[in-house]
Write a protein that holds these residues in place. Sequence first.
Motif, PDB file in Angstrom:
ATOM      1  N   PRO A 135    -109.806 -72.863 -15.521  1.00 44.14           N
ATOM      2  CA  PRO A 135    -109.115 -74.148 -15.661  1.00 44.14           C
ATOM      3  C   PRO A 135    -107.622 -73.963 -15.377  1.00 44.14           C
ATOM      4  O   PRO A 135    -107.070 -72.901 -15.648  1.00 44.14           O
ATOM      5  CB  PRO A 135    -109.350 -74.528 -17.129  1.00 44.14           C
ATOM      6  N   ASP A 136    -107.018 -75.014 -14.831  1.00 46.29           N
ATOM      7  CA  ASP A 136    -105.645 -74.829 -14.324  1.00 46.29           C
ATOM      8  C   ASP A 136    -104.612 -74.643 -15.428  1.00 46.29           C
ATOM      9  O   ASP A 136    -103.499 -74.200 -15.154  1.00 46.29           O
ATOM     10  CB  ASP A 136    -105.262 -75.983 -13.392  1.00 46.29           C
ATOM     11  N   TRP A 137    -104.946 -74.967 -16.663  1.00 41.42           N
ATOM     12  CA  TRP A 137    -103.965 -74.803 -17.753  1.00 41.42           C
ATOM     13  C   TRP A 137    -103.862 -73.346 -18.217  1.00 41.42           C
ATOM     14  O   TRP A 137    -102.948 -72.993 -18.968  1.00 41.42           O
ATOM     15  CB  TRP A 137    -104.295 -75.725 -18.926  1.00 41.42           C
ATOM     16  N   ILE A 138    -104.775 -72.484 -17.778  1.00 42.94           N
ATOM     17  CA  ILE A 138    -104.667 -71.056 -18.135  1.00 42.94           C
ATOM     18  C   ILE A 138    -103.683 -70.396 -17.180  1.00 42.94           C
ATOM     19  O   ILE A 138    -103.797 -70.520 -15.960  1.00 42.94           O
ATOM     20  CB  ILE A 138    -106.049 -70.371 -18.086  1.00 42.94           C
ATOM     21  N   HIS A 139    -102.719 -69.720 -17.745  1.00 42.47           N
ATOM     22  CA  HIS A 139    -101.660 -69.128 -16.932  1.00 42.47           C
ATOM     23  C   HIS A 139    -102.120 -67.817 -16.309  1.00 42.47           C
ATOM     24  O   HIS A 139    -102.844 -67.034 -16.943  1.00 42.47           O
ATOM     25  CB  HIS A 139    -100.406 -68.895 -17.796  1.00 42.47           C
ATOM     26  N   THR A 140    -101.702 -67.614 -15.067  1.00 42.79           N
ATOM     27  CA  THR A 140    -102.010 -66.368 -14.382  1.00 42.79           C
ATOM     28  C   THR A 140    -100.745 -65.875 -13.692  1.00 42.79           C
ATOM     29  O   THR A 140     -99.786 -66.623 -13.522  1.00 42.79           O
ATOM     30  CB  THR A 140    -103.109 -66.553 -13.314  1.00 42.79           C
TER      31      THR A 140
END
Length: 303
Positions: free
Chosen positions: A75-80
């Motif tokens: 999901p895009d809210w998880i930071h990478t």
Amino acid sequence: MSTLKVGRRAIETSNQHKVLFPGNEVTKGELIAYYHEVAAVMVPHLKGRPLTIQRFPDGIDKNGFYQKDASKYLPDWIHTQKLPKDKGTVNHVICDNPATLVYLANQAAITLHTGTSRVDRVEQPDQLIFDLDPPENAFRSAQEAAELLCALLEELSLPRFAKTTGGKGLHVVVPLRRGWRYRDVRAFADDTARVFELRAPQRLTTAVRRAKREGRLYIDVGRNAYGAHAVAPYSVRPSRGAPVSTPLFSDELFDEDLRPERFTVRSVLERIGAKGDPWASMRTSAVTLTRARTALNKLLAKT
DNA sequence: GCGGTAT
DNA sequence: ATACCGCTTCGGAGT
DNA sequence: ACTCCG
């Protein structure tokens, strides 16, 4: 299938009743609940660090796998954070909030490993790690080694924080102010380990080859390298009983009643509730190695 | 646990 | 349609 | 140059 609210995120969870630890029947639901509740204490230790995730979707008796590259389907809210490796790049997950930890737990991420630097200055470690790896089930010998090592670090005026690994041994961590690069921190670690070994050569060894250890405790300094990692504090390990890598207070480290296998996914939250986090002051204790380097050189000259 | 590719 | 497959890296020391 | 090690 159900939904767990974590902060402002709603995390979908699945297969809550799947047994990940046969024997004591710890389920994925319990793993998720553990990471949800431990997050307040654990996430500060994960923040900013490249994560290596060890997953066991079919339980610990089946093959698991390590995962660093997480570019797909998150999901895009998880930071990478994309980081260079010798050939190309790796997109690491960065866990800086409880919801990420819960999401990963639902992915059957039993064990989390962290790098010894933070991504904003990834070539400059902020931790120096000594891994004390005893032969067989001799946890007592790891405690004795930790006592010797802590005495040496005390001579070098360095702070140190210990934890159980959740396996047989102990980690001793020196928090660093950033500035030195990996190769210099590693050289310092090598020299410290060499002095340490010389103080009890019949009980300690820096030999990587198992055949050359001959029943001695292995002092492993190899985690102090770019791209390497060590098990994170409060991480569960994929072993019988769901043991947890548990930070210790200094008076606990030498306690002969200390039994690391008692720190499990079912007991650690109560311990934290009663005693708090022994590593809470780690960040404010960080030091530079400059003075210790000079002191260590003097110790090396005496041999 | 899940997406990708082979069957 | 379903079956299988991949899913870490680093360096030092030893051979 | 390739293997072992964690």
